[in-house]
Scaffold this motif. Structure first.
Motif, PDB file in Angstrom:
ATOM      1  N   GLY A   1       0.831  -1.196   0.000  1.00 43.13           N
ATOM      2  CA  GLY A   1       0.000   0.000   0.000  1.00 43.13           C
ATOM      3  C   GLY A   1       0.864   1.243   0.000  1.00 43.13           C
ATOM      4  O   GLY A   1       2.013   1.222  -0.447  1.00 43.13           O
TER       5      GLY A   1
ATOM      6  N   ASN B   1      -2.332   3.966   3.831  1.00 43.23           N
ATOM      7  CA  ASN B   1      -3.414   4.131   2.864  1.00 43.23           C
ATOM      8  C   ASN B   1      -3.414   2.997   1.843  1.00 43.23           C
ATOM      9  O   ASN B   1      -2.395   2.332   1.627  1.00 43.23           O
ATOM     10  CB  ASN B   1      -3.269   5.462   2.111  1.00 43.23           C
ATOM     11  CG  ASN B   1      -3.417   6.660   3.022  1.00 43.23           C
ATOM     12  OD1 ASN B   1      -4.289   6.693   3.873  1.00 43.23           O
ATOM     13  ND2 ASN B   1      -2.551   7.648   2.841  1.00 43.23           N
ATOM     14  N   LYS B   2      -4.565   2.800   1.217  1.00 42.51           N
ATOM     15  CA  LYS B   2      -4.711   1.892   0.073  1.00 42.51           C
ATOM     16  C   LYS B   2      -4.084   0.524   0.344  1.00 42.51           C
ATOM     17  O   LYS B   2      -3.347  -0.026  -0.485  1.00 42.51           O
ATOM     18  CB  LYS B   2      -4.089   2.513  -1.176  1.00 42.51           C
ATOM     19  CG  LYS B   2      -4.710   3.849  -1.568  1.00 42.51           C
ATOM     20  CD  LYS B   2      -4.035   4.445  -2.792  1.00 42.51           C
ATOM     21  CE  LYS B   2      -4.655   5.785  -3.151  1.00 42.51           C
ATOM     22  NZ  LYS B   2      -3.991   6.407  -4.324  1.00 42.51           N
TER      23      LYS B   2
END
Length: 237
Positions: free
Chosen positions: A172, A184-185
């Motif tokens: 991520g 994040n992500k």
């Protein structure tokens, strides 16, 4: 033809180094260690070792943004290259080594994370280090003899991260700005494992809840918005 001639002074001259620097209005290239303490920035010049408070004007914002967006420990100094001038300002707090002198940054050039004034890489840094999970929710991590240690690595390029959570590989991005630290992500592989699933769930949950961090003596603490410690990781040697 030139001939060497010995010269003798009529008086003894005692030269002493001035512990401070005289102000200079012209902008010159400077190399030193920059750090921030609260809303104040400080620059320690590499050649002299003198510490200056940094004025919040001209190219200061570029310098501060580069520092805040570069991974580092709390109050850790980072090597920077800039152009600036030294000016007197009686209104400045006497927090430096040069009385009421302040450094005015006229141009920010570059930042060199993980290096000191000699250009040597520091042993431990937040980024590009393998951080192995040692404690989760206040409890030490225990592993089977053949079980791989969970870890995370923060890549300096592109603010990308990857690691192993106990069963699956994950990856991520991350964001660091001052003391703010968020993942994040996040995504992971989907392997079925006989071991490590509960540890994996706890580790990934801690990463999702992380909003700040502390870094000291080779230990990275992931903390939530209330400064509660979610996990502790140690730098691999």
């Amino acid at each position: 033809m030139w001939r060497e001639k010995k010269m003798t002074a009529k008086q003894n001259i005692d030269l002493q180094r001035n512990p401070t620097l005289d102000p200079f209005p012209d902008s010159v290239r400077m190399r030193g260690m920059y750090s921030a303490h609260g809303d104040k920035g400080f620059f320690t010049e590499c050649t002299t070792g003198i510490r200056f408070p940094v004025a919040t004007e001209k190219a200061y914002r570029e310098l501060a943004n580069a520092y805040n967006t570069t991974p580092h420990g709390q109050k850790e100094s980072l090597l920077v290259l800039l152009e600036g001038s030294l000016q007197l300002d009686p209104t400045m707090d006497d927090d430096g080594d040069n009385g009421t002198g302040k450094l005015v940054v006229t141009r920010f050039l570059n930042i060199f994370p993980g290096q000191d004034c000699r250009g040597d890489h520091r042993r431990m840094s937040l980024y590009n280090t393998t951080w192995k999970l040692m404690e989760i929710d206040g409890k030490p991590v225990t592993l089977a003899d053949d079980q791989e240690e969970p870890y995370v690595i923060l890549d300096i390029k592109g603010n990308r991260m990857h690691g192993f959570s106990g069963c699956n590989r994950f990856f991520g991005t991350y964001l660091i700005k001052g003391e703010i630290f968020v993942f994040n992500k996040m995504a992971a592989t989907r392997m079925a494992c006989m071991k490590g699933l509960s540890l994996e769930d706890a580790f990934l949950d801690a990463m999702r809840k992380t909003e700040s961090y502390r870094l000291q003596d080779g230990i990275l603490e992931l903390r939530d918005r209330n400064e509660r410690i979610l996990a502790r990781l140690k730098a691999a040697k």
